[in-house]
Design a protein around this motif. Structure first.
Motif, short mmCIF file in Angstrom:
data_model
loop_
_atom_site.label_atom_id
_atom_site.label_comp_id
_atom_site.label_asym_id
_atom_site.label_seq_id
_atom_site.Cartn_x
_atom_site.Cartn_y
_atom_site.Cartn_z
N SER A 191 0.85 -1.20 0.00
CA SER A 191 0.00 0.00 0.00
C SER A 191 0.88 1.24 0.00
CB SER A 191 -0.90 0.02 1.25
OG SER A 191 -0.09 0.18 2.40
N ALA A 192 0.21 2.40 -0.08
CA ALA A 192 0.95 3.67 -0.06
C ALA A 192 0.23 4.64 0.85
CB ALA A 192 1.05 4.24 -1.46
N PHE A 193 0.98 5.60 1.36
CA PHE A 193 0.39 6.65 2.18
C PHE A 193 1.12 7.97 1.92
CE2 PHE A 193 0.88 9.49 5.77
CZ PHE A 193 -0.44 9.75 6.08
N GLY A 194 0.38 9.05 1.97
CA GLY A 194 1.04 10.34 2.04
C GLY A 194 0.61 11.40 1.05
N GLN A 195 -0.01 11.00 -0.08
CA GLN A 195 -0.38 12.01 -1.09
C GLN A 195 -1.21 13.11 -0.44
OE1 GLN A 195 0.39 12.43 -4.26
NE2 GLN A 195 1.42 10.49 -4.71
N GLY A 196 -0.72 14.32 -0.50
CA GLY A 196 -1.48 15.47 0.01
C GLY A 196 -1.34 15.72 1.51
N TYR A 197 -0.60 14.85 2.19
CA TYR A 197 -0.47 15.00 3.65
C TYR A 197 0.70 15.91 4.04
CZ TYR A 197 -3.99 11.67 5.23
OH TYR A 197 -5.18 11.07 5.53
N GLY A 198 0.48 16.68 5.10
CA GLY A 198 1.57 17.43 5.73
C GLY A 198 1.95 18.69 4.99
N ALA A 199 3.15 19.20 5.33
CA ALA A 199 3.62 20.47 4.78
C ALA A 199 3.78 20.35 3.26
CB ALA A 199 4.96 20.85 5.42
N GLN A 200 3.46 21.43 2.57
CA GLN A 200 3.54 21.46 1.12
C GLN A 200 4.39 22.66 0.70
OE1 GLN A 200 1.65 19.10 -0.66
NE2 GLN A 200 1.04 18.21 1.29
N PRO A 201 5.10 22.62 -0.41
CA PRO A 201 5.27 21.45 -1.25
C PRO A 201 6.28 20.50 -0.62
CG PRO A 201 6.62 23.23 -2.06
CD PRO A 201 5.87 23.78 -0.87
#
Ligand code: FRU
Length: 513
Positions: free
Chosen positions: A181-191
């Protein structure tokens, strides 16, 4: 000690020669901590990546040994991890040390490779069937595998950074990997660009019946103050998916300085989760005013989970107690209650610019109170409580040499050496304010005091030639910044804006190996 070594830390780990970035493949076995690191043995700028190697029995005294994994025709040896294969699942015998790293080249891209050691981690052999894992979608940024044993399913797991997400894989033998699986798209500080992951379980508030999983994500850019930083996510993991406790827009930082990156933890340590970070920032790492070598690691830190006053779970990062063994002198300064004006104390024990200063601070009704470390040239670092904003601030604007941080200069050189792609910060940081400095180095960094949830603050400050690390209330706030004074900071001045602030139990110790 030569002139070019003026800034070499007295009690932090540095390579004797060459360039160092991320800590790699850290493990503990038979009483010895092994610390590998991104290493260029041929010069003090990034390039020719190998895994350098140092060992220690106490996390403080490091001895440099032969680099463990050398660059080869497949490419650079990028970051990765090492585990102790207790059951011999990889078929190299019980207790073999198995390292997973990224091989990186223009030709092959970024692919995961394996190496093993049957002599306790001193010499490694590369697996002839490398690579063991390539990206299923041809992703360009696919690197820094961190491997751990997942006891409930009796399998190895790998978490690996894949552009803007982390991917999980599992394996029975450290060689054959299956995507999960994957996690993280769009999460946390950006960019952000995800790098150097870590993943482990910790009790919350010390309660062994309440455990949470922590995902460490090193991001570049994404730092509150520009460049690289370590953030983390807390949640649950069932062997398949990581479910984060907080909304995607929440960004939690492990350290609120600007020089704390690529944090990863040791494998093989019981009862503690211990991590080390590289003390620099990709914005200017290659142009700091040092010649003979470049790169130092933070003091080792222990991570714990605590519940904050907003009900959310956070991770503290405190310096390990082993550092107490470094104290060579001890001086107690008188307690101070400052109303107005300044109280100056001479830090005569700091001629070497290598000391620890502890204190309990009660800001009281002061809107602003703090202390200034300074030298005869007037170069200074201002560490203060901004009670109106609810922040602890470390301002290094006038700390000494800062010119190398001017964008044009630093980034021009960065380009020449074909380093990391520099992305301008285009959108404001979520929930936290965006900054746009003229100089990437000459600035202040701040941390929210709400993390401490207290009226008095215990500060443990470590100064070592070119770095300052602050730990507040057992690491609820950690802040790590480089400084390059042209002379040691020999004095300290306490101040308050008018209302009374108290400084008690002020202790100063000279630190030496
Ligand atoms: C992080 C990093 C890693 C990479 C290594 C290369 O600082 O960019 O993602 O493996 O450095 O030296």
């Amino acid at each position: 000690v030569t002139n070019t070594d003026f800034y070499r830390p007295s009690y932090h780990h540095t390579p004797s020669y060459g360039w160092m970035n991320d800590p790699n493949g850290m493990f503990y076995k038979d009483g010895v901590y092994h610390l590998c690191y991104q290493y260029n043995p041929y010069g003090s700028k990034w390039g020719n990546m190998h895994w350098g190697h140092a060992i220690s029995r106490d996390l403080i005294h490091w001895k440099e040994v032969e680099p463990t994994i050398a660059r080869d025709p497949m490419g650079h040896i990028f970051s990765g991890s090492a585990v102790i294969d207790k059951e011999g699942t990889a078929k190299y015998g019980k207790d073999a040390i198995v390292a997973l790293y990224t091989s990186a080249s223009d030709k092959n891209g970024q692919i995961q490779c394996m190496a093993y050691s049957t002599d306790g981690g001193y010499t490694f052999h590369k697996y002839p069937g490398n690579p063991v894992l390539t990206p299923f979608d041809g992703l360009k940024d696919f690197r820094d595998p961190k491997v751990f044993w997942y006891a409930p399913l009796k399998k190895w797991y790998m978490i690996v950074s894949a552009d803007k997400e982390m991917r999980f894989y599992s394996s029975p033998n450290l060689r054959d990997w299956t995507y999960i699986s994957a996690f993280g798209q769009g999460y946390g500080a950006q960019p952000n660009q995800f790098e150097c992951p870590d993943f482990f379980q910790l009790p919350v508030d010390g309660n062994p019946n309440k455990k949470k999983w922590v995902m460490i994500v090193n991001i570049n850019p994404g730092c509150l103050f520009g460049g690289s930083a370590t953030e983390y996510f807390i949640g649950d993991f069932d062997g398949k998916n990581f479910v984060c406790d907080s909304k995607p827009s929440v960004a939690k930082f492990l350290d609120y300085g600007k020089d704390h990156y690529a944090t990863v933890t040791f494998s093989g340590v019981q009862d503690r989760v211990l991590g080390i970070a590289w003390m620099s920032n990709w914005q200017y790492a290659n142009v700091t005013p040092i010649r003979q070598y470049r790169g130092a690691n933070t003091l080792p830190r222990e991570f714990k989970l605590f519940t904050g006053k907003d009900g959310q779970i956070y991770m503290s990062s405190n310096v390990v107690p082993e550092v107490a063994g470094l104290r060579k002198t001890f001086k107690r300064l008188p307690d101070l209650v400052i109303a107005q004006g300044k109280d100056s104390k001479n830090l005569s024990s700091s001629k070497e610019n290598a000391f620890e200063m502890e204190m309990d601070v009660a800001p009281g009704d002061a809107a602003k109170t703090g202390f200034i470390l300074y030298n005869e040239k007037g170069e200074k670092v201002n560490i203060y409580f901004d009670m109106k904003a609810g922040r602890l601030v470390m301002d290094r604007t006038e700390s000494g040499r800062t010119k190398f941080g001017e964008k044009a200069e630093a980034h021009k050189i960065e380009k020449e050496f074909d380093l990391h792609e520099h992305r301008e910060i285009k959108e404001p940081f979520r929930k936290l304010n965006s900054v746009n400095y003229k100089n990437d180095f000459a600035l202040g960094t701040w941390a929210p005091l709400s993390l401490c949830d207290s009226k008095t603050y215990h500060l443990d400050v470590f100064v070592d030639k070119c770095s300052i690390e602050i730990f507040v209330n057992g690491g609820r706030i950690a802040m790590t910044n480089l400084v390059f004074p042209t002379q040691p900071y020999t004095s300290v001045k306490f101040y308050s804006d008018g209302n009374k602030a108290a400084y008690r139990n002020i202790k100063v110790s000279e630190l030496r190996l």
